[in-house]
Enzyme design. Sequence first.
Site, mmCIF file in Angstrom:
data_model
loop_
_atom_site.group_PDB
_atom_site.id
_atom_site.type_symbol
_atom_site.label_atom_id
_atom_site.label_comp_id
_atom_site.label_asym_id
_atom_site.label_seq_id
_atom_site.Cartn_x
_atom_site.Cartn_y
_atom_site.Cartn_z
ATOM 1 N N LYS A 83 0.731 -1.192 -0.145
ATOM 2 C CA LYS A 83 0.015 -0.027 -0.031
ATOM 3 C C LYS A 83 0.845 1.217 -0.026
ATOM 4 C CE LYS A 83 -4.362 0.940 2.656
ATOM 5 N NZ LYS A 83 -4.933 0.976 3.798
HETATM 6 C C1 E4P Z 1 -8.271 1.275 4.210
HETATM 7 O O1 E4P Z 1 -7.528 0.800 3.405
HETATM 8 C C2 E4P Z 1 -8.224 2.670 4.924
HETATM 9 O O2 E4P Z 1 -6.917 2.931 5.252
HETATM 10 C C3 E4P Z 1 -9.241 2.955 5.991
HETATM 11 O O3 E4P Z 1 -10.607 2.299 5.264
HETATM 12 C C4 E4P Z 1 -9.659 4.208 6.351
HETATM 13 O O4 E4P Z 1 -10.777 4.203 7.083
HETATM 14 P P1 E4P Z 1 -11.231 5.489 8.195
HETATM 15 O O5 E4P Z 1 -11.088 6.726 7.392
HETATM 16 O O6 E4P Z 1 -12.323 5.339 9.095
HETATM 17 O O7 E4P Z 1 -9.956 5.556 8.934
#
Ligand code: E4P
Length: 217
Positions: A83
Site C-alpha cells: 500500500k
Molecule cells: C483502508 O484501506 C483505509 O485505510 C481505511 O478504510 C480508512 O478508514 P477511516 O477513514 O475510517 O480511518
Amino acid sequence: MKFFVDTADVDAIRELADLGMADGVTTNPSLILKSGRDILEVTREIAGLVDGPVSAEVVALDADAMIAEGRKLAAIADNIAVKVPLTWAGLKACRVLSAEGHMVNVTLCFSVNQALIAAKAGATFISPFIGRLDDINLDGMELIGEIRQVYDNYGFGTEILAASIRTVNHVAQCALVGADVITAPPAIIKALATHPLTDKGLEVFMADWAKTGQKIL
Ligand code: E4P
C-alpha cells in the site's frame, strides 16, 4: 463485490474468514498501532488467514525508500499488496513495484484525477476514502461512481477498493455503483446481516412457537 476486512485484529479476521466473508484484508499504520503488534509479525499472521490480498502500508515518504519497504513487505507472503500513498513519490513506487509483479494498493485517494493517475501508474487497487470525504461535507459515494465511470470509459483494470466505510448504507451504495471491493471494519460487515424487522419478526415467531408447545429436537 469482494469484502476486505479493514483491521489488524487477527481474531476478527479469523471469524470472518471462517464464514467466507473475508476476501482480503487492509491495514494501515493507525490499525497497526491499534493492534499493538509488530507490523511484520502481524502481517505474516494475517496473510496466513486469508487467501486474498492483504494490504500492508509503507511509511517512507520518498520513492526509493517506499520501494525498499514495499519489497520487504511483499516478501512476507505471496498475497501481500503493497500500500502506497497517492503522492508523486507513491506513484513512482507503484510503477516500479507493479512492474516487479507485486500487487499495489494506492491509498488516500480523494479525487477522480488521483484515481486516473494511479491507474496509469499500474495500481492493482485504488482506495478512495468515502467516510473522510463525508466528514468534510463532500460526497464520498459520488466519487466512487465517478471513478467507476472513468475506469469503464477507458478499460482500466485497476480495481476500485472503496475504503473509509463507516455505515452499512455505504456498503449497499458501493454495490449499487459498482465498486469492485469494499473494505470495512469487522463490526460493519457483521452489521450487514441485521435488520430491525428481522429481529421483530423473529420475536413474534418465537412467541407463537412457544404457544404451540411443540419441539423440533
Ligand atoms: C483502508 O484501506 C483505509 O485505510 C481505511 O478504510 C480508512 O478508514 P477511516 O477513514 O475510517 O480511518
